[in-house]
Design a protein around this motif. Structure first.
Motif, PDB file in Angstrom:
ATOM      1  N   ASP A 138    -126.970  32.632  28.029  1.00  0.00           N
ATOM      2  CA  ASP A 138    -126.912  31.910  26.761  1.00  0.00           C
ATOM      3  C   ASP A 138    -128.242  31.161  26.637  1.00  0.00           C
ATOM      4  O   ASP A 138    -128.486  30.189  27.357  1.00  0.00           O
ATOM      5  N   ARG A 139    -129.097  31.616  25.759  1.00  0.00           N
ATOM      6  CA  ARG A 139    -130.455  31.049  25.699  1.00  0.00           C
ATOM      7  C   ARG A 139    -130.436  29.577  25.319  1.00  0.00           C
ATOM      8  O   ARG A 139    -131.314  28.824  25.722  1.00  0.00           O
ATOM      9  N   ASP A 140    -129.435  29.140  24.550  1.00  0.00           N
ATOM     10  CA  ASP A 140    -129.387  27.717  24.174  1.00  0.00           C
ATOM     11  C   ASP A 140    -128.988  26.850  25.366  1.00  0.00           C
ATOM     12  O   ASP A 140    -129.528  25.768  25.583  1.00  0.00           O
TER      13      ASP A 140
ATOM     14  N   LEU B 125    -137.037  31.624  30.409  1.00  0.00           N
ATOM     15  CA  LEU B 125    -136.661  30.797  29.255  1.00  0.00           C
ATOM     16  C   LEU B 125    -137.721  29.767  28.895  1.00  0.00           C
ATOM     17  O   LEU B 125    -137.821  29.350  27.752  1.00  0.00           O
ATOM     18  N   ARG B 126    -138.530  29.354  29.881  1.00  0.00           N
ATOM     19  CA  ARG B 126    -139.531  28.346  29.488  1.00  0.00           C
ATOM     20  C   ARG B 126    -140.877  28.980  29.145  1.00  0.00           C
ATOM     21  O   ARG B 126    -141.866  28.278  28.944  1.00  0.00           O
TER      22      ARG B 126
ATOM     23  N   CYS C  45    -131.203  38.436  30.615  1.00  0.00           N
ATOM     24  CA  CYS C  45    -130.093  38.569  31.566  1.00  0.00           C
ATOM     25  C   CYS C  45    -130.609  38.403  32.991  1.00  0.00           C
ATOM     26  O   CYS C  45    -131.812  38.210  33.199  1.00  0.00           O
ATOM     27  N   ARG C  46    -129.716  38.439  33.948  1.00  0.00           N
ATOM     28  CA  ARG C  46    -130.121  38.180  35.319  1.00  0.00           C
ATOM     29  C   ARG C  46    -129.340  39.061  36.285  1.00  0.00           C
ATOM     30  O   ARG C  46    -128.457  39.810  35.871  1.00  0.00           O
ATOM     31  N   ILE C  47    -129.669  38.916  37.548  1.00  0.00           N
ATOM     32  CA  ILE C  47    -128.992  39.695  38.582  1.00  0.00           C
ATOM     33  C   ILE C  47    -127.820  38.883  39.135  1.00  0.00           C
ATOM     34  O   ILE C  47    -127.966  37.707  39.448  1.00  0.00           O
ATOM     35  N   VAL C  48    -126.698  39.538  39.245  1.00  0.00           N
ATOM     36  CA  VAL C  48    -125.557  38.927  39.945  1.00  0.00           C
ATOM     37  C   VAL C  48    -125.175  39.921  41.031  1.00  0.00           C
ATOM     38  O   VAL C  48    -124.939  41.088  40.728  1.00  0.00           O
TER      39      VAL C  48
END
Ligand code: GLV
Length: 309
Positions: free
Chosen positions: A304-306, A74-75, A86-89
């Motif tokens: 949620d990118r925001d 994101l940065r 998205c990410r790993i869960v």
């Protein structure tokens, strides 16, 4: 169409490739920087990607973190606007984090850090065991990792407080909302940071916050190094507000040789090893998301990118 592994400093990338191919031998996988055709890349699996790379794939749809955190994505200054993140869960990421925090709390409660040190000096000296109710624990961040950590601590008989952006309800845990940070800190002695790294949480572990904790406090940071102001921790320890810390994450990793944390017996250091993503365990969910992305469906574990998490 291809899936790109973009993690040049990762020490286990071949294991990822093998695990993904075991799940689906027909996958077309590329490994940065040896890319045959940038236009075919529609899905990236990334960990600390190099600068100026994310904008090089005109047909990119999704970027998935190789782990739980997405701050590195994101940065990124060149993260395209229209790309989903998205990410790993995974259950084992959660389980490993529960083990790490519980182990650290127990080591602190039973003075094991002092005994490890005494062991090196052949020193025989007892310390009173702390009672669980003498060390109320406060977990900052009650998301995928923080909530199960708070739960396992409560199940082990500790008095647990939890702080999150919006108040959560967790059995056996006293929860606080973001505007109740002071009350949360005033009832906490062992502070556990499992927050996502966002502009709101960066440098949240600072002197002003440490001074609100019950004294002497103990700090566990297994989130991101950037949550902590390093000098403030040293000052808080030198002035007796905090009596010890266990840190798994640092703003520069590996922690440089010259860093003052290395010289302190009262800081336990682990090399960002609290919880590892296991490629075999999560290959299935990555491929499911890859296929969802290709067919235009919403991916799972989307960020949620925001909000930044
Ligand atoms: C580790 O830090 C992760 O985000 O999975």
């Amino acid at each position: 169409m291809s899936l790109l592994l973009l993690a040049p400093h990762h020490n286990n990338l071949m294991a990822w490739k093998e695990a993904l191919l075991e799940e689906d031998p027909n996958l077309d996988i590329e490994i940065w920087p040896n890319i045959e055709d940038r236009e075919r890349v529609q899905f990236i699996l990334s960990w600390n990607q190099p600068k100026q790379t994310l904008n090089r794939f005109p047909n990119l749809k999704v970027i998935s973190s190789l782990g739980a955190g997405v701050d590195h994505i994101l940065r990124d200054e060149v993260l395209p606007e229209n790309v989903t993140v998205c990410r790993i869960v995974s259950p084992s990421l959660v389980r490993q984090m529960q083990e790490y925090i519980l182990m650290t709390v127990l080591n602190y409660q039973r003075n094991m850090y002092a005994y490890y040190q005494q062991r090196t000096e052949r020193k025989w000296s007892e310390h009173p065991n702390k009672k669980p109710d003498e060390i109320p624990i406060g977990v900052m961040g009650l998301g995928t990792l923080g909530k199960p950590v708070a739960e396992i601590l409560a199940q082990n008989g500790y008095q647990v407080n939890g702080w999150s952006h919006t108040r959560r309800t967790i059995e056996g845990v006293d929860t606080f909302a973001s505007d109740e940070l002071d009350q949360f800190l005033e009832s906490t002695r062992v502070l556990v940071c499992l927050l996502p790294l966002t502009s709101d949480t960066e440098e949240i572990l600072n002197l002003a916050l440490f001074r609100k904790l019950r004294r002497p406090a103990y700090l566990i940071n297994a989130a991101r190094g950037e949550h902590l102001v390093d000098e403030d921790l040293i000052y808080a320890m030198d002035t007796g507000w905090i009596e010890g810390a266990c840190l798994d994450v640092f703003s520069e990793e590996p922690l440089p040789d010259r860093h003052p944390f290395w010289n302190r017996q009262d800081i336990m250091i682990t090399p960002h090893s609290a919880s590892f993503t296991l490629p075999r365990e999560v290959a299935g969910q990555v491929i499911e998301n890859y296929k969802r992305a290709l067919s235009g469906m919403e991916v799972k574990n989307k960020i949620d990118r925001d909000k930044g998490y």
